[in-house]
Motif scaffolding. Structure first.
Motif, mmCIF file in Angstrom:
data_model
loop_
_atom_site.group_PDB
_atom_site.id
_atom_site.type_symbol
_atom_site.label_atom_id
_atom_site.label_comp_id
_atom_site.label_asym_id
_atom_site.label_seq_id
_atom_site.Cartn_x
_atom_site.Cartn_y
_atom_site.Cartn_z
ATOM 1 N N PRO A 1 1.255 -1.398 0.193
ATOM 2 C CA PRO A 1 -0.035 0.110 -0.186
ATOM 3 C C PRO A 1 0.860 1.583 0.425
ATOM 4 C CG PRO A 1 -1.055 -1.876 1.395
ATOM 5 C CD PRO A 1 0.930 -2.135 1.296
ATOM 6 N N THR A 2 1.982 0.978 0.838
ATOM 7 C CA THR A 2 2.813 2.027 0.786
ATOM 8 C C THR A 2 3.823 2.800 -0.766
ATOM 9 O OG1 THR A 2 4.434 0.951 1.903
ATOM 10 C CG2 THR A 2 3.495 1.965 3.419
ATOM 11 N N LYS A 3 2.928 1.740 -1.908
ATOM 12 C CA LYS A 3 4.117 2.128 -2.849
ATOM 13 C C LYS A 3 2.942 2.244 -4.097
ATOM 14 C CE LYS A 3 8.241 0.712 -2.501
ATOM 15 N NZ LYS A 3 8.991 1.673 -1.865
ATOM 16 N N LEU A 4 1.313 1.333 -3.776
ATOM 17 C CA LEU A 4 0.554 1.796 -4.478
ATOM 18 C C LEU A 4 -0.644 3.176 -4.929
ATOM 19 C CD1 LEU A 4 -1.560 0.959 -6.748
ATOM 20 C CD2 LEU A 4 -3.009 -0.302 -5.579
ATOM 21 N N ILE A 5 -0.431 3.694 -3.589
ATOM 22 C CA ILE A 5 -1.487 5.003 -3.032
ATOM 23 C C ILE A 5 -0.066 6.215 -3.548
ATOM 24 C CG2 ILE A 5 -2.015 6.737 -1.494
ATOM 25 C CD1 ILE A 5 -3.637 4.154 -1.556
ATOM 26 N N PRO A 6 1.047 5.954 -3.079
ATOM 27 C CA PRO A 6 1.692 7.118 -4.090
ATOM 28 C C PRO A 6 1.514 7.103 -5.357
ATOM 29 C CG PRO A 6 2.712 6.706 -1.837
ATOM 30 C CD PRO A 6 1.787 5.960 -2.773
ATOM 31 N N ALA A 7 1.755 5.979 -5.897
ATOM 32 C CA ALA A 7 1.995 6.045 -7.576
ATOM 33 C C ALA A 7 0.844 6.484 -7.918
ATOM 34 C CB ALA A 7 2.319 4.379 -7.994
ATOM 35 N N LEU A 8 -0.285 6.183 -7.284
ATOM 36 C CA LEU A 8 -1.393 6.736 -8.027
ATOM 37 C C LEU A 8 -1.506 8.175 -8.395
ATOM 38 C CD1 LEU A 8 -3.604 3.720 -6.868
ATOM 39 C CD2 LEU A 8 -3.148 4.757 -8.812
ATOM 40 N N MET A 9 -1.626 8.931 -6.722
ATOM 41 C CA MET A 9 -0.969 10.217 -6.421
ATOM 42 C C MET A 9 -0.639 11.227 -7.883
ATOM 43 S SD MET A 9 -1.149 10.822 -3.047
ATOM 44 C CE MET A 9 -2.391 10.151 -1.745
ATOM 45 N N MET A 10 0.521 10.405 -8.143
ATOM 46 C CA MET A 10 1.562 10.728 -8.721
ATOM 47 C C MET A 10 1.285 10.477 -10.273
ATOM 48 S SD MET A 10 5.519 9.499 -7.021
ATOM 49 C CE MET A 10 6.445 10.066 -8.159
ATOM 50 N N LEU A 11 0.030 9.612 -10.454
ATOM 51 C CA LEU A 11 0.423 9.205 -12.528
ATOM 52 C C LEU A 11 -1.382 10.454 -11.682
ATOM 53 C CD1 LEU A 11 -0.034 8.112 -14.664
ATOM 54 C CD2 LEU A 11 -1.205 6.522 -13.574
ATOM 55 N N TYR A 12 -1.948 10.617 -10.751
ATOM 56 C CA TYR A 12 -3.116 11.681 -10.893
ATOM 57 C C TYR A 12 -2.635 13.104 -11.488
ATOM 58 C CZ TYR A 12 -8.315 13.014 -9.632
ATOM 59 O OH TYR A 12 -9.528 14.118 -9.741
ATOM 60 N N VAL A 13 -1.152 13.618 -11.000
ATOM 61 C CA VAL A 13 -0.760 14.805 -11.020
ATOM 62 C C VAL A 13 -0.284 15.252 -12.124
ATOM 63 C CG1 VAL A 13 0.618 16.424 -10.281
ATOM 64 C CG2 VAL A 13 -0.603 15.443 -8.049
ATOM 65 N N ASP A 14 0.266 14.041 -12.825
ATOM 66 C CA ASP A 14 0.899 13.771 -14.376
ATOM 67 C C ASP A 14 -0.045 13.404 -15.369
ATOM 68 O OD1 ASP A 14 2.944 13.646 -12.842
ATOM 69 O OD2 ASP A 14 3.732 11.729 -13.359
ATOM 70 N N MET A 15 -1.181 13.489 -14.939
ATOM 71 C CA MET A 15 -1.967 13.305 -16.288
ATOM 72 C C MET A 15 -3.411 14.752 -16.340
ATOM 73 S SD MET A 15 -2.394 10.532 -17.134
ATOM 74 C CE MET A 15 -1.276 10.241 -17.397
ATOM 75 N N GLU A 16 -2.259 15.961 -15.225
ATOM 76 C CA GLU A 16 -3.388 17.559 -15.888
ATOM 77 C C GLU A 16 -2.698 17.750 -17.358
ATOM 78 O OE1 GLU A 16 -4.880 20.723 -14.813
ATOM 79 O OE2 GLU A 16 -5.019 18.910 -14.188
ATOM 80 N N TYR A 17 -0.797 17.561 -17.506
ATOM 81 C CA TYR A 17 -0.421 17.651 -19.162
ATOM 82 C C TYR A 17 -0.132 17.040 -19.656
ATOM 83 C CZ TYR A 17 -0.479 21.952 -15.925
ATOM 84 O OH TYR A 17 -0.660 22.958 -14.662
ATOM 85 N N LEU A 18 -0.930 16.118 -20.598
ATOM 86 C CA LEU A 18 -0.676 15.252 -21.398
ATOM 87 C C LEU A 18 -0.230 15.696 -22.506
ATOM 88 C CD1 LEU A 18 -3.551 13.094 -20.708
ATOM 89 C CD2 LEU A 18 -1.278 12.794 -19.914
ATOM 90 N N GLY A 19 0.242 16.924 -22.885
ATOM 91 C CA GLY A 19 -0.337 17.618 -23.791
ATOM 92 C C GLY A 19 -0.679 17.713 -25.776
ATOM 93 N N GLY A 20 -1.646 16.996 -25.517
ATOM 94 C CA GLY A 20 -2.694 17.123 -26.706
ATOM 95 C C GLY A 20 -2.904 18.024 -27.066
ATOM 96 N N HIS A 21 -3.588 18.082 -28.191
ATOM 97 C CA HIS A 21 -4.662 19.214 -28.424
ATOM 98 C C HIS A 21 -6.055 18.999 -27.501
ATOM 99 C CE1 HIS A 21 -6.198 16.182 -31.371
ATOM 100 N NE2 HIS A 21 -6.979 17.163 -31.084
ATOM 101 N N ASN A 22 -6.781 18.378 -27.304
ATOM 102 C CA ASN A 22 -7.564 17.891 -26.264
ATOM 103 C C ASN A 22 -7.231 17.918 -25.099
ATOM 104 O OD1 ASN A 22 -7.026 15.408 -27.575
ATOM 105 N ND2 ASN A 22 -9.146 15.363 -27.843
ATOM 106 N N GLN A 23 -6.262 17.453 -24.423
ATOM 107 C CA GLN A 23 -5.467 17.516 -23.131
ATOM 108 C C GLN A 23 -6.483 17.686 -21.628
ATOM 109 O OE1 GLN A 23 -2.065 19.099 -22.506
ATOM 110 N NE2 GLN A 23 -2.722 20.853 -21.413
ATOM 111 N N PHE A 24 -7.015 18.573 -22.045
ATOM 112 C CA PHE A 24 -8.122 19.560 -20.349
ATOM 113 C C PHE A 24 -9.489 17.378 -20.656
ATOM 114 C CE2 PHE A 24 -12.250 20.568 -19.283
ATOM 115 C CZ PHE A 24 -12.158 20.617 -17.549
#
Length: 184
Positions: free
Chosen positions: A86-109
């Motif tokens: 759990p101490t690996k999965l929870i931070p991994a999911l949080m980090m990916l959630y943050v990383d998904m903010e800027y995907l770089g595509g024209h419809n990234q929103f």
């Protein structure tokens, strides 16, 4: 890796549900690999590929839920309690959630909402497991005490922004439905 993620999703969604999954697929090692590669853009640089990992975990969680409800003995029946740290999965999911903010595509929103939906559903599912609830609280406490890391603050901010946007969209749609119904 993109094709592998697609094939895995196809197999998990449409393959044999309970019989072969415990024999053909080493679920514990798969989840360990996903948790290891999910938060790091240094291993898999394409965020669209990494965005499929929460969906894979979500499908495994839903199979686990079905297996436990049906009382079937299977390797996947207790995988989130036994195989995943759990101490690996929870931070991994949080980090990916943050990383998904800027995907770089024209419809990234709009692209960010699909993986974030699966991450939110995983958090919802894992919240019923005491060790994941404790890991979430521990991660929040540690990150808030550590003034050099703003990752948890970003995660929470994006979570609230998404909830606010979705609530606003829902209310707008309800207003349109009400107007349409009043015309009839």
């Amino acid at each position: 890796v993109d094709s592998l993620a697609d094939i895995l999703l196809l197999y998990l969604r449409h393959g044999p549900r309970f019989q072969c999954i415990s024999h053909d697929l080493d679920v514990k090692n798969l989840i360990t690999m996903l948790v290891h590669f999910m938060p790091s853009s240094s291993f898999i640089t394409n965020p669209y590929v990494r965005s499929k990992f929460p969906e894979i975990l979500y499908v495994i969680a839903m199979i686990e839920k079905e297996v436990n409800r049906a009382g079937i003995r299977s390797m996947i029946g207790d995988v989130f309690n036994s195989a995943v740290n759990p101490t690996k999965l929870i931070p991994a999911l949080m980090m990916l959630y943050v990383d998904m903010e800027y995907l770089g595509g024209h419809n990234q929103f709009y692209d960010k909402f699909n993986p974030r939906y699966y991450i939110a559903e995983l958090f919802n599912y894992l919240w019923d497991h005491p060790q994941y609830k404790a890991a979430f609280k521990q991660e929040a406490t540690e990150k808030l005490k550590d003034r050099t890391s703003d990752h948890f603050v970003k995660f929470f901010n994006y979570l609230l922004n998404d909830a606010n946007f979705l609530l606003e969209e829902s209310l707008t749609c309800l207003k349109e439905i009400n107007e349409y119904e009043s015309l009839q």
